[in-house]
Scaffold this motif. Structure first.
Motif, PDB file in Angstrom:
ATOM      1  N   GLU A  94       0.827  -1.210   0.000  1.00  0.00           N
ATOM      2  CA  GLU A  94       0.000   0.000   0.000  1.00  0.00           C
ATOM      3  C   GLU A  94       0.865   1.266   0.000  1.00  0.00           C
ATOM      4  O   GLU A  94       0.583   2.231  -0.708  1.00  0.00           O
ATOM      5  CB  GLU A  94      -0.919   0.002   1.230  1.00  0.00           C
ATOM      6  N   LEU A  95       1.934   1.250   0.802  1.00  0.00           N
ATOM      7  CA  LEU A  95       2.831   2.400   0.860  1.00  0.00           C
ATOM      8  C   LEU A  95       3.509   2.635  -0.487  1.00  0.00           C
ATOM      9  O   LEU A  95       3.643   3.779  -0.951  1.00  0.00           O
ATOM     10  CB  LEU A  95       3.891   2.189   1.948  1.00  0.00           C
ATOM     11  N   LEU A  96       3.952   1.558  -1.128  1.00  0.00           N
ATOM     12  CA  LEU A  96       4.606   1.674  -2.429  1.00  0.00           C
ATOM     13  C   LEU A  96       3.642   2.225  -3.483  1.00  0.00           C
ATOM     14  O   LEU A  96       4.025   3.046  -4.322  1.00  0.00           O
ATOM     15  CB  LEU A  96       5.160   0.320  -2.869  1.00  0.00           C
ATOM     16  N   CYS A  97       2.407   1.779  -3.411  1.00  0.00           N
ATOM     17  CA  CYS A  97       1.394   2.287  -4.345  1.00  0.00           C
ATOM     18  C   CYS A  97       1.130   3.774  -4.103  1.00  0.00           C
ATOM     19  O   CYS A  97       1.047   4.563  -5.054  1.00  0.00           O
ATOM     20  CB  CYS A  97       0.101   1.494  -4.209  1.00  0.00           C
ATOM     21  N   ASP A  98       1.011   4.143  -2.821  1.00  0.00           N
ATOM     22  CA  ASP A  98       0.736   5.546  -2.483  1.00  0.00           C
ATOM     23  C   ASP A  98       1.846   6.476  -2.966  1.00  0.00           C
ATOM     24  O   ASP A  98       1.576   7.617  -3.365  1.00  0.00           O
ATOM     25  CB  ASP A  98       0.572   5.708  -0.967  1.00  0.00           C
ATOM     26  N   HIS A 114      17.506   7.104  -4.703  1.00  0.00           N
ATOM     27  CA  HIS A 114      17.750   5.760  -5.228  1.00  0.00           C
ATOM     28  C   HIS A 114      19.196   5.629  -5.686  1.00  0.00           C
ATOM     29  O   HIS A 114      19.880   4.640  -5.390  1.00  0.00           O
ATOM     30  CB  HIS A 114      16.779   5.508  -6.383  1.00  0.00           C
ATOM     31  N   ARG A 115      19.671   6.635  -6.411  1.00  0.00           N
ATOM     32  CA  ARG A 115      21.055   6.611  -6.907  1.00  0.00           C
ATOM     33  C   ARG A 115      22.040   6.559  -5.745  1.00  0.00           C
ATOM     34  O   ARG A 115      23.011   5.785  -5.766  1.00  0.00           O
ATOM     35  CB  ARG A 115      21.306   7.842  -7.764  1.00  0.00           C
ATOM     36  N   VAL A 116      21.809   7.394  -4.721  1.00  0.00           N
ATOM     37  CA  VAL A 116      22.721   7.431  -3.581  1.00  0.00           C
ATOM     38  C   VAL A 116      22.721   6.096  -2.846  1.00  0.00           C
ATOM     39  O   VAL A 116      23.779   5.584  -2.458  1.00  0.00           O
ATOM     40  CB  VAL A 116      22.346   8.583  -2.625  1.00  0.00           C
ATOM     41  N   GLU A 168      -0.889   2.931 -10.996  1.00  0.00           N
ATOM     42  CA  GLU A 168      -2.285   2.533 -10.795  1.00  0.00           C
ATOM     43  C   GLU A 168      -2.716   1.441 -11.772  1.00  0.00           C
ATOM     44  O   GLU A 168      -3.579   0.628 -11.462  1.00  0.00           O
ATOM     45  CB  GLU A 168      -3.206   3.749 -10.943  1.00  0.00           C
ATOM     46  N   SER A 169      -2.112   1.422 -12.942  1.00  0.00           N
ATOM     47  CA  SER A 169      -2.503   0.443 -13.959  1.00  0.00           C
ATOM     48  C   SER A 169      -1.896  -0.931 -13.719  1.00  0.00           C
ATOM     49  O   SER A 169      -2.223  -1.894 -14.414  1.00  0.00           O
ATOM     50  CB  SER A 169      -2.068   0.938 -15.348  1.00  0.00           C
ATOM     51  N   ILE A 170      -1.004  -1.040 -12.722  1.00  0.00           N
ATOM     52  CA  ILE A 170      -0.311  -2.304 -12.440  1.00  0.00           C
ATOM     53  C   ILE A 170      -0.878  -2.937 -11.179  1.00  0.00           C
ATOM     54  O   ILE A 170      -1.136  -2.258 -10.182  1.00  0.00           O
ATOM     55  CB  ILE A 170       1.206  -2.060 -12.261  1.00  0.00           C
ATOM     56  N   ASP A 171      -1.067  -4.230 -11.225  1.00  0.00           N
ATOM     57  CA  ASP A 171      -1.563  -4.969 -10.064  1.00  0.00           C
ATOM     58  C   ASP A 171      -0.561  -6.070  -9.738  1.00  0.00           C
ATOM     59  O   ASP A 171      -0.360  -6.995 -10.525  1.00  0.00           O
ATOM     60  CB  ASP A 171      -2.940  -5.569 -10.362  1.00  0.00           C
ATOM     61  N   LEU A 172       0.085  -5.952  -8.568  1.00  0.00           N
ATOM     62  CA  LEU A 172       1.102  -6.926  -8.182  1.00  0.00           C
ATOM     63  C   LEU A 172       0.686  -7.671  -6.925  1.00  0.00           C
ATOM     64  O   LEU A 172      -0.124  -7.191  -6.132  1.00  0.00           O
ATOM     65  CB  LEU A 172       2.443  -6.219  -7.927  1.00  0.00           C
ATOM     66  N   ASP A 173       1.279  -8.842  -6.734  1.00  0.00           N
ATOM     67  CA  ASP A 173       1.029  -9.650  -5.532  1.00  0.00           C
ATOM     68  C   ASP A 173       1.886  -9.096  -4.392  1.00  0.00           C
ATOM     69  O   ASP A 173       3.118  -9.084  -4.489  1.00  0.00           O
ATOM     70  CB  ASP A 173       1.396 -11.114  -5.809  1.00  0.00           C
ATOM     71  N   PRO A 174       1.287  -8.613  -3.295  1.00  0.00           N
ATOM     72  CA  PRO A 174       2.075  -8.045  -2.195  1.00  0.00           C
ATOM     73  C   PRO A 174       3.149  -8.989  -1.668  1.00  0.00           C
ATOM     74  O   PRO A 174       4.257  -8.546  -1.338  1.00  0.00           O
ATOM     75  CB  PRO A 174       1.020  -7.746  -1.122  1.00  0.00           C
ATOM     76  N   LYS A 201      10.637  -5.217 -13.432  1.00  0.00           N
ATOM     77  CA  LYS A 201      10.291  -4.485 -14.645  1.00  0.00           C
ATOM     78  C   LYS A 201       8.947  -3.771 -14.527  1.00  0.00           C
ATOM     79  O   LYS A 201       8.676  -2.827 -15.268  1.00  0.00           O
ATOM     80  CB  LYS A 201      10.252  -5.434 -15.847  1.00  0.00           C
ATOM     81  N   GLN A 202       8.102  -4.232 -13.592  1.00  0.00           N
ATOM     82  CA  GLN A 202       6.782  -3.628 -13.440  1.00  0.00           C
ATOM     83  C   GLN A 202       6.749  -2.529 -12.382  1.00  0.00           C
ATOM     84  O   GLN A 202       5.748  -1.837 -12.236  1.00  0.00           O
ATOM     85  CB  GLN A 202       5.763  -4.714 -13.066  1.00  0.00           C
ATOM     86  N   MET A 203       7.869  -2.383 -11.652  1.00  0.00           N
ATOM     87  CA  MET A 203       7.948  -1.336 -10.638  1.00  0.00           C
ATOM     88  C   MET A 203       8.297  -0.008 -11.295  1.00  0.00           C
ATOM     89  O   MET A 203       8.852   0.049 -12.398  1.00  0.00           O
ATOM     90  CB  MET A 203       9.002  -1.693  -9.585  1.00  0.00           C
ATOM     91  N   ASN A 204       7.990   1.078 -10.610  1.00  0.00           N
ATOM     92  CA  ASN A 204       8.239   2.419 -11.128  1.00  0.00           C
ATOM     93  C   ASN A 204       9.132   3.169 -10.145  1.00  0.00           C
ATOM     94  O   ASN A 204       9.138   2.877  -8.946  1.00  0.00           O
ATOM     95  CB  ASN A 204       6.908   3.164 -11.303  1.00  0.00           C
ATOM     96  N   LEU A 205       9.920   4.129 -10.642  1.00  0.00           N
ATOM     97  CA  LEU A 205      10.729   4.975  -9.772  1.00  0.00           C
ATOM     98  C   LEU A 205      10.233   6.408  -9.884  1.00  0.00           C
ATOM     99  O   LEU A 205      10.465   7.075 -10.889  1.00  0.00           O
ATOM    100  CB  LEU A 205      12.207   4.907 -10.168  1.00  0.00           C
ATOM    101  N   PRO A 206       9.513   6.912  -8.869  1.00  0.00           N
ATOM    102  CA  PRO A 206       9.006   8.289  -8.917  1.00  0.00           C
ATOM    103  C   PRO A 206      10.157   9.286  -9.023  1.00  0.00           C
ATOM    104  O   PRO A 206      11.216   9.079  -8.422  1.00  0.00           O
ATOM    105  CB  PRO A 206       8.272   8.436  -7.579  1.00  0.00           C
ATOM    106  N   PRO A 207       9.955  10.368  -9.766  1.00  0.00           N
ATOM    107  CA  PRO A 207      11.028  11.362  -9.942  1.00  0.00           C
ATOM    108  C   PRO A 207      11.615  11.878  -8.623  1.00  0.00           C
ATOM    109  O   PRO A 207      12.808  12.115  -8.534  1.00  0.00           O
ATOM    110  CB  PRO A 207      10.334  12.484 -10.717  1.00  0.00           C
TER     111      PRO A 207
END
Length: 435
Positions: free
Chosen positions: A322-326, A395-397, A332-338, A383-389
């Motif tokens: 839930e936190l990752l989705c928030d 993430h790099r650090v 929103e278009s992706i549905d993954l198994d927690p 591949k289905q995960m996203n990295l918010p700007p």
């Protein structure tokens, strides 16, 4: 850049001739890799700018490569952390005269024309300031901004050729992120502000040393000089005690910085750190250089990171998901198994779940192989995960720091630093107040 593919083709032909001449395929392959590594350094080093910066970034991740691949590239990439073909003295003098005035030498008691180090957009000279202080004078390469943008544009076209250096890593987003930061890194006034903020905050710190800013103008930055052993030398030949100490202090600085200054030092490659003798015979300290790239985090690191990390270690798959989705890590278009997401995360966050963790090349190679293997569930999920700007630099650090800790082969009490500095990692009733 055209020399890279052409040079490789030429060496491949050379290798074929050697095999025909009786050399074994294994020896030929090793020589071919070494020649390719040497040319990579030469090409990236001469381009300076974005190409050198890419090389510095890649050098942090060589610990994730299989040894038979990493070996030939390690030395060439490590050179890019601190070295590049120097800018001629007359060019340096021209920049100093233009930016500091024709009488620029009056500002210094001594000035060494031979550069002490080279960065991606400038080079550093030793000098003695007019008041007797030993200083580092960083002089920006003329046309560095244009060169960076041009290099990064070229590199994006050749990303597929650089891909084999770091299997499983998509080079293009790395280049795009660096491109977005060019304007800030070229601005020495912004860098001076960030360094002053850190120098003031860490002035009395027993573990971390940040040199003060002495003088700043357009294209020239003068800071106090600090001696010490470059982290690259600790990686190459440091004692276990030096490795562990350097790793612990690196983690402490990078996690405490946002809480103490509202800034995250966002360029943690070994060339930016020194291991310094302790005061009065005490334990070694960490010297920190180059504040050209920082992430501005007025409230410190996002609390969601700490909460998510704690929940993952406690096995709370639904809450973590839930936190990752928030936060936008799952669109929103992706549905993954927690539970699958938790399985993906747990090996990566293992260092945060124990009192002390032995970082090393074998561990990071296992993580890289697990995520890079197209047949693995981790690869498919990743591949289905996203990295918010907003999380790009964080993430790099994080990745870069893990890479350096593995290069150091350091045993680090990472959990101690997270409990002290990462908001949300401890429940509210156990949270520590920053010192």
């Amino acid at each position: 850049m055209a020399a890279l593919p052409l040079g490789f083709a030429g060496r491949a032909t050379w290798g074929l001739g050697k095999r025909i001449g009786g050399k074994s395929a294994e020896i030929v392959a090793r020589e071919l890799q070494q020649r390719t590594a040497d040319q990579l350094f030469k090409v990236l080093g001469e381009l300076k700018g974005g190409a050198m910066k890419l090389g510095q970034a890649l050098s942090v991740f060589e610990s994730a490569l299989p040894e038979e691949v990493a070996g030939p590239y390690r030395a060439a990439l490590t050179k890019l952390q601190e070295a590049a073909p120097p800018m001629p003295a007359r060019t340096v003098h021209g920049v100093l005269a233009e930016r500091l005035g024709e009488e620029w030498r009056d500002l210094f008691l001594e000035f060494d024309d031979k550069p002490a180090a080279a960065a991606s957009i400038g080079q550093v000279h030793r000098a003695v300031w007019q008041d007797g202080r030993r200083v580092a004078v960083k002089v920006q390469y003329p046309g560095a901004g244009e060169a960076l943008l041009s290099d990064l544009t070229q590199l994006s076209r050749f990303a597929r050729l650089l891909g084999p250096l770091v299997p499983g890593m998509d080079i293009k987003p790395l280049i795009a992120e660096m491109r977005d930061r060019v304007s800030e890194e070229l601005d020495y006034e912004l860098e001076a502000r960030a360094q002053r903020a850190h120098a003031a905050e860490f002035a009395d710190d027993p573990d971390v040393v940040v040199p003060g800013v002495v003088f700043q103008s357009d294209q020239v930055l003068v800071t106090e000089w600090i001696d010490g052993v470059p982290l690259s030398e600790v990686i190459a030949g440091g004692t276990p005690e030096e490795r562990d100490r350097a790793g612990q202090l690196l983690a402490r600085f990078l996690f405490s910085g946002p809480a103490r200054t509202g800034l995250l030092h966002a360029d943690p490659h070994p060339g930016n750190f020194r291991l310094l003798p302790g005061e009065d015979g005490g334990r070694p300290r960490l010297g920190v250089l180059d504040f050209g790239t920082v992430d501005r985090l007025p409230g410190g690191l996002p609390e969601t990171i700490g909460v998510c990390l704690r929940m993952a270690l406690e096995g709370e798959a639904e809450t973590v998901y839930e936190l990752l989705c928030d936060e936008g890590f799952v669109k929103e278009s992706i549905d993954l198994d927690p539970d699958a997401v938790l399985d993906y995360l747990l090996p990566i966050i293992e260092p945060a779940g124990v009192d002390a963790f032995p970082f090393g090349r074998e561990w990071i190679r296992a993580q890289a192989a697990r995520i890079a293997d197209p047949r693995s569930p981790a690869h498919q999920l990743g591949k289905q995960m996203n990295l918010p700007p907003a999380y790009l630099l964080i993430h790099r650090v994080t990745l870069s720091t893990i890479g350096v800790l593995c290069q150091l082969n350091a045993t680090v009490r990472l959990r101690d630093e997270l409990e002290e500095w990462l908001p949300g990692f401890l429940p509210e009733d156990q949270s520590k107040q920053p010192a």
